[in-house]
Enzyme design. Sequence first.
Site, PDB file in Angstrom:
ATOM      1  N   GLU A 111       0.846  -1.194   0.000  1.00 58.92           N
ATOM      2  CA  GLU A 111       0.000   0.000   0.000  1.00 58.92           C
ATOM      3  C   GLU A 111       0.881   1.242   0.000  1.00 58.92           C
ATOM      4  O   GLU A 111       1.988   1.230   0.530  1.00 58.92           O
ATOM      5  CB  GLU A 111      -0.891  -0.071   1.258  1.00 58.92           C
ATOM      6  N   ASP A 112       0.398   2.323  -0.606  1.00 60.00           N
ATOM      7  CA  ASP A 112       1.187   3.548  -0.618  1.00 60.00           C
ATOM      8  C   ASP A 112       1.237   4.212   0.764  1.00 60.00           C
ATOM      9  O   ASP A 112       2.294   4.522   1.277  1.00 60.00           O
ATOM     10  CB  ASP A 112       0.661   4.546  -1.680  1.00 60.00           C
ATOM     11  N   ASP A 115      -3.651   5.752   6.271  1.00 61.88           N
ATOM     12  CA  ASP A 115      -4.180   6.924   6.961  1.00 61.88           C
ATOM     13  C   ASP A 115      -5.022   6.419   8.131  1.00 61.88           C
ATOM     14  O   ASP A 115      -4.514   6.228   9.224  1.00 61.88           O
ATOM     15  CB  ASP A 115      -4.976   7.758   5.955  1.00 61.88           C
ATOM     16  N   PHE A 164      -0.841  16.355   3.768  1.00 62.69           N
ATOM     17  CA  PHE A 164      -1.320  15.695   2.558  1.00 62.69           C
ATOM     18  C   PHE A 164      -0.159  15.559   1.593  1.00 62.69           C
ATOM     19  O   PHE A 164       0.375  16.545   1.095  1.00 62.69           O
ATOM     20  CB  PHE A 164      -2.498  16.428   1.912  1.00 62.69           C
ATOM     21  N   ARG A 177       0.906  11.939  -9.299  1.00 60.03           N
ATOM     22  CA  ARG A 177       1.409  10.583  -9.026  1.00 60.03           C
ATOM     23  C   ARG A 177       2.818  10.387  -9.589  1.00 60.03           C
ATOM     24  O   ARG A 177       3.596   9.584  -9.086  1.00 60.03           O
ATOM     25  CB  ARG A 177       0.496   9.527  -9.670  1.00 60.03           C
TER      26      ARG A 177
HETATM   27  P1  IMP Z   1      -7.275   4.863   4.769  1.00 63.07           P
HETATM   28  O1  IMP Z   1      -8.239   3.759   4.422  1.00 63.07           O
HETATM   29  O2  IMP Z   1      -7.882   5.962   5.561  1.00 63.07           O
HETATM   30  O3  IMP Z   1      -5.998   4.332   5.423  1.00 63.07           O
HETATM   31  O4  IMP Z   1      -6.896   5.551   3.404  1.00 63.07           O
HETATM   32  C1  IMP Z   1      -5.751   5.231   2.713  1.00 63.07           C
HETATM   33  C2  IMP Z   1      -5.836   5.775   1.302  1.00 63.07           C
HETATM   34  O5  IMP Z   1      -6.157   7.171   1.313  1.00 63.07           O
HETATM   35  C3  IMP Z   1      -4.498   5.646   0.615  1.00 63.07           C
HETATM   36  O6  IMP Z   1      -4.416   4.445  -0.122  1.00 63.07           O
HETATM   37  C4  IMP Z   1      -4.472   6.859  -0.276  1.00 63.07           C
HETATM   38  O7  IMP Z   1      -5.064   6.563  -1.530  1.00 63.07           O
HETATM   39  C5  IMP Z   1      -5.333   7.887   0.430  1.00 63.07           C
HETATM   40  N1  IMP Z   1      -4.503   8.835   1.219  1.00 63.07           N
HETATM   41  C6  IMP Z   1      -4.408   8.932   2.556  1.00 63.07           C
HETATM   42  N2  IMP Z   1      -3.567   9.905   2.912  1.00 63.07           N
HETATM   43  C7  IMP Z   1      -3.091  10.441   1.760  1.00 63.07           C
HETATM   44  C8  IMP Z   1      -2.156  11.517   1.456  1.00 63.07           C
HETATM   45  O8  IMP Z   1      -1.539  12.159   2.318  1.00 63.07           O
HETATM   46  N3  IMP Z   1      -1.945  11.754   0.136  1.00 63.07           N
HETATM   47  C9  IMP Z   1      -2.549  11.059  -0.860  1.00 63.07           C
HETATM   48  N4  IMP Z   1      -3.428  10.060  -0.627  1.00 63.07           N
HETATM   49  C10 IMP Z   1      -3.700   9.759   0.675  1.00 63.07           C
HETATM   50 MG    MG Z   2      -5.726   8.065  -3.587  1.00 62.77          MG
END
Ligand code: IMP
Ligand code: MG
Length: 186
Positions: A111-112, A115, A164, A177
């Site tokens: 995963e990138d 959050d 962000f 990206r």
């Molecule tokens: P989560 O389910 O809340 O952990 O969301 C994770 C997803 O939200 C990641 O796979 C990203 O696509 C997006 N995301 C969360 N934080 C960022 C950020 O700082 N920049 C860009 N995308 C983010």
């Molecule tokens: Mg995204």
Amino acid sequence: MSMLSTPDVLRRTGGKPVKSIVYDQATIAARVEELGAEITRAYPDGELLLLGLLKGSFIFLSDLVRAIERPVQVDFLVASSYGDGNVSSGTVRLVYDPETRLEGKHILLVEDIIDTGKTLKRLMSVLAERSPGSLAICALLDKQLAADVRPEPRFVGFQAPPAFLVGYGLDHAENFRHLPFIADLE
Ligand code: IMP
Ligand code: MG
């Protein structure tokens, strides 16, 4: 001196300056090499399948697999969340399902950024039902929020600041990206 409105950055962003470069190319490359070595050491036996969560992981995954010095397989996942994203009992649907068999394999979900971790948490239970030999997460960035709900990643590139971030696969409305560094968009 700020690097943020250099011609190189502005050419890539279409004229939009970024607030700061949080991880530059050399820093990312060095850490991805280390992660590859960690993963190589962690999985001595058995089939290892890296599953990249699209789209954010595509650049990270492509660099990461080249830093792993053991046999691996690569596939991708596209997940779509249903219902209110704030409800932890919500479900996740696989829009693209890996074509390769998961049973008995070591599965490493790539995963990138984590959050809240909600999507990953649901995805982990969907994948666990397919009887993998093991199931773990590798995240390039971890914002370390919501410790009660999130799944604990086994491998983490960087503990990310609460900003962000864009670049190296991470987007804002599908832009940025392609940046070779990770920046705080502001
Ligand atoms: P989560 O389910 O809340 O952990 O969301 C994770 C997803 O939200 C990641 O796979 C990203 O696509 C997006 N995301 C969360 N934080 C960022 C950020 O700082 N920049 C860009 N995308 C983010
Ligand atoms: Mg995204």
